[in-house]
Design a protein around this motif. Sequence first.
Motif, short mmCIF file in Angstrom:
data_model
loop_
_atom_site.label_atom_id
_atom_site.label_comp_id
_atom_site.label_asym_id
_atom_site.label_seq_id
_atom_site.Cartn_x
_atom_site.Cartn_y
_atom_site.Cartn_z
N LEU A 84 0.85 -1.20 0.00
CA LEU A 84 0.00 0.00 0.00
C LEU A 84 0.88 1.24 0.00
CD1 LEU A 84 -2.84 1.32 0.21
CD2 LEU A 84 -2.46 1.42 2.69
N ILE A 85 0.66 2.11 -0.98
CA ILE A 85 1.30 3.43 -0.99
C ILE A 85 0.32 4.40 -0.33
CG2 ILE A 85 2.33 5.24 -2.39
CD1 ILE A 85 3.76 2.50 -2.47
N TYR A 86 0.71 4.94 0.81
CA TYR A 86 -0.18 5.83 1.57
C TYR A 86 0.35 7.26 1.42
CZ TYR A 86 -3.44 7.14 5.30
OH TYR A 86 -4.50 7.69 6.02
N GLY A 87 -0.43 8.12 0.75
CA GLY A 87 0.03 9.45 0.43
C GLY A 87 -0.72 10.56 1.14
N ASP A 88 -0.60 11.75 0.58
CA ASP A 88 -1.24 12.94 1.14
C ASP A 88 -1.93 13.67 0.00
OD1 ASP A 88 -1.98 14.83 3.04
OD2 ASP A 88 -0.20 16.04 2.67
N TYR A 89 -2.79 14.65 0.37
CA TYR A 89 -3.65 15.26 -0.63
C TYR A 89 -3.14 16.59 -1.19
CZ TYR A 89 -5.13 16.69 4.07
OH TYR A 89 -5.15 17.07 5.38
N ASP A 90 -1.99 17.09 -0.73
CA ASP A 90 -1.48 18.32 -1.34
C ASP A 90 -0.60 17.97 -2.54
OD1 ASP A 90 0.92 17.43 -0.30
OD2 ASP A 90 1.24 19.16 1.02
N ALA A 91 -0.07 19.00 -3.21
CA ALA A 91 0.69 18.76 -4.44
C ALA A 91 1.94 17.93 -4.20
CB ALA A 91 1.06 20.10 -5.09
N ASP A 92 2.57 18.10 -3.04
CA ASP A 92 3.73 17.28 -2.72
C ASP A 92 3.31 15.82 -2.49
OD1 ASP A 92 6.29 16.46 -2.08
OD2 ASP A 92 6.26 17.31 -0.05
N GLY A 93 2.22 15.65 -1.74
CA GLY A 93 1.72 14.29 -1.51
C GLY A 93 1.26 13.62 -2.78
N VAL A 94 0.58 14.38 -3.64
CA VAL A 94 0.13 13.84 -4.93
C VAL A 94 1.34 13.44 -5.78
CG1 VAL A 94 -0.92 14.48 -7.14
CG2 VAL A 94 -2.10 15.00 -4.99
N ASP A 112 -1.52 -1.01 -4.09
CA ASP A 112 -2.72 -0.18 -4.01
C ASP A 112 -2.29 1.19 -3.48
OD1 ASP A 112 -5.47 0.11 -4.36
OD2 ASP A 112 -5.83 -1.87 -3.45
N ILE A 113 -3.16 2.16 -3.59
CA ILE A 113 -2.83 3.48 -3.03
C ILE A 113 -3.98 3.92 -2.13
CG2 ILE A 113 -1.47 4.14 -5.06
CD1 ILE A 113 -3.75 6.17 -5.71
N TYR A 114 -3.63 4.78 -1.17
CA TYR A 114 -4.65 5.38 -0.31
C TYR A 114 -4.23 6.81 -0.01
CZ TYR A 114 -8.30 5.76 3.23
OH TYR A 114 -9.42 6.15 3.93
N ILE A 115 -5.12 7.73 -0.32
CA ILE A 115 -4.92 9.13 0.06
C ILE A 115 -6.16 9.55 0.84
CG2 ILE A 115 -4.67 11.50 -0.75
CD1 ILE A 115 -3.26 10.48 -3.20
N PRO A 116 -5.99 10.02 2.05
CA PRO A 116 -7.17 10.42 2.84
C PRO A 116 -7.88 11.62 2.21
CG PRO A 116 -5.16 11.10 3.94
CD PRO A 116 -4.74 10.23 2.80
N HIS A 117 -9.17 11.71 2.45
CA HIS A 117 -9.95 12.85 1.99
C HIS A 117 -9.71 14.01 2.94
CE1 HIS A 117 -13.42 15.34 0.93
NE2 HIS A 117 -13.55 14.61 -0.16
#
Length: 799
Positions: A84-94, A112-117
């Motif tokens: 699982l690739i767990y990211g963030d929702y800002d431009a750096d995280g994207v 798989d990927i997961y970015i929180p809302h």
Amino acid sequence: MLQSQYRWKIAEPYPAVRDELARELQISPLLASLLANRGIDTSESAHRFLHGRDESLYDPYLLLGMDRAIPRIRVALERNEHILIYGDYDADGVSSTALMIHLMRRLGASYDIYIPHRSNEGYGLHNHAMDWAHQQGVSLVITVDTGISAVEQIAYAAALGMDVIVTDHHEPPAVLPEAYALINPKIPGCPYPFKGLAGVGVALKLAQALLGEVPAHWFEIAAIGTVADLMPLHDENRVIVRRGIEAMRASAFPGIEALLQISGVDMAAVSSVNIAFALAPRINASGRLDHAGRAVALLTTEDADEADKLAHELDLLNKERQQVVNDIVGQAIEMLEDKISGSGLPPVIVIAGEGWNVGVVGIVASKLLERYYRPTIILGIDPETGNCKGSARSIPGLDIYEALTDCKELMDHFGGHPSAAGMSLHRDRLEQFEQRLHHFADARLLPEHFVPVAEVDAECRLGELNVNVAEQLELLQPFGMANPSPRLVLRKLRLREARKMGKEKTHLKLVMEQDGSMLDVVAFGRGELADFLQPGSLVDVLGELSINEWNGKRSLQLMLQDIQVTASQVFDFRGEADPVGLMERCTRIFHQDSADRAPVAAVVGPHSPFRKTSSLNDDRIWVYDKNTGILPENESADLAVKDTVRTLFLLDLPGTIEQFNALWTIFPKVENIVVMHSKNGYHGRLETPDREQFKRIYVLLRKLGTGPLDEKTILPALSRQCSISVRMMSRVLEVFEELGFVHREDGILSCVPNPPKKELTSSHRFHELNEAAEMERYLLDAGTPQLASWMMSRLEGVS
């Protein structure tokens, strides 16, 4: 006088280093000076900084934890574990997430990927996400741009049987999570030589460790995250962004190409500025108003049609985001003004609103910081649960991450940097949260911290600048944090032209001259200044050099960032249709550094309709008086410290020269005089005294006999016969009275039978009439330059 928005802090020159660099590298003294100011003080380091294209990246294994992470990932690949690739929702995280997707694809991994809302979940790892990952069969979680503070969540993942590798760049907390591996250059004891990597930079190092050498076009994605997250563009980041921009000019990613096109950016000339102001806002809009997955899809798609569709969607989201931001900014300003009414600005601004989109509160915080120059926290409140999610932006004098750490027990979660951070807490704790921040800031912030400072690279004369010099300055690219576009100050430029431009006339175009050299100056969104900049004035400007290309011609241009006029000025708004509105505009332009109306006063006539205008109640109003010159009209004026008045509004014409002169005695420190009286409707005009005219009037009086004569009757008759106003005729009689030619008492006029022989010029009243007539001629008839020159000469004469 027009005050600058910022205090200009001009870098100390290093003449010896400058001269050596200029001589050895054959570059302009200005470029050499800028290099010296950036700490690049040898010809070798300067040549490498300006022309280096083969810089190598640091060994990724210098990152603490890398030697443990890579073998674990290789085992996962060999065993076909689900990652699982767990990211963030800002431009750096994207960007970080997109880069890891490309890495997983290249390695043939099951992932798989997961970015929180942003709105529904908020920043960081969440236990429910770990539950979902476990259900999907994930045995290895790799975080990107997040995780360094997720102590509880990583422990929960471990309890579920999942290993977690954290790659992050945020400030590490005192207690670190017990992850399988922690990769963050800021972790205490990490030997990595550069601590300023973005989240995507750390992800890039992980890819480098796995592959040995990463594909050149991946630097495009790394450049986006690095620039968007405001990371310092020196050392390794400079290498990453420079390589990324070079690759982006012939992008291998359909999504990046589509996003550049929708943003109106010329791919062949793309720069870090385009990344910051065109790409990053659209990528961020996805996570702010929708879900960041749409932006990730854009950066990872291989289909041009899908890329075009996604780019248009992000562009529309960005437009919607702009409107949402404007609405919340307006509400936040109104709430703040109500909150601080009579008490002044607090050391830290904390504003919370129900239903505010938490995806844009960081932008709102930035805009309020820019307006008030205070550390600012904006929070959105969930009306059902009372939970608040917010973002902070700070000024250089206050480490906002340290401030939040000081009151961490009041928050459910927080994280960030010295200048920006995010947090969540319940609305019941907001008041205590605000008080704790005020207490923390009061102990650290001094008055000088609240004065915005503009760092200036050099002060120069216009003759030192040309297109070749501007081209050389481009060698300093890419520009960004820690390597800003050079800011220059030019003083005592003669303003030749000031005008508004653009379809909505919202932009400013100036033409400046110095020692025969000309310079175009442009400022976007500051068209209003054209009304307050007078041709002929000496102006100081701060800005960035650029080259304007039009019809094949290349010319030097300055992008204006700040401006000041140090001399007093007269502004001609005679006959202004909306005087009250103009006063508001002038106050905003001239006194943006003032929290109250202290620097402003207005003067009206005794019969002026403005004396009854309720919208002027908060202003200092003075009224012309025949005995004392002017008198305070309201309490604000009566209590005023007159030396503090810097802008004076003349809403009506003074009746006498004494009243006019009294202005400069009462307000000795005035810098701006705004003339707003009507040029029409004055029927009692005074005229410059004429000897023959006086003689004729006296002859007519003698013909009427010695008297007694009723002035109310004879004044209109004499006025008609001599073609002068009744008011002028009355002033003539005052001169005759002083000279002993006539006697006046209670409205009755008598001619003296044997008057003394006196010259007209011996009469004080005659000279007063002459000055009053001259005053009216200038105030009512003169052009703007003549009016300004005359008023300034009167001001200097009185002072």
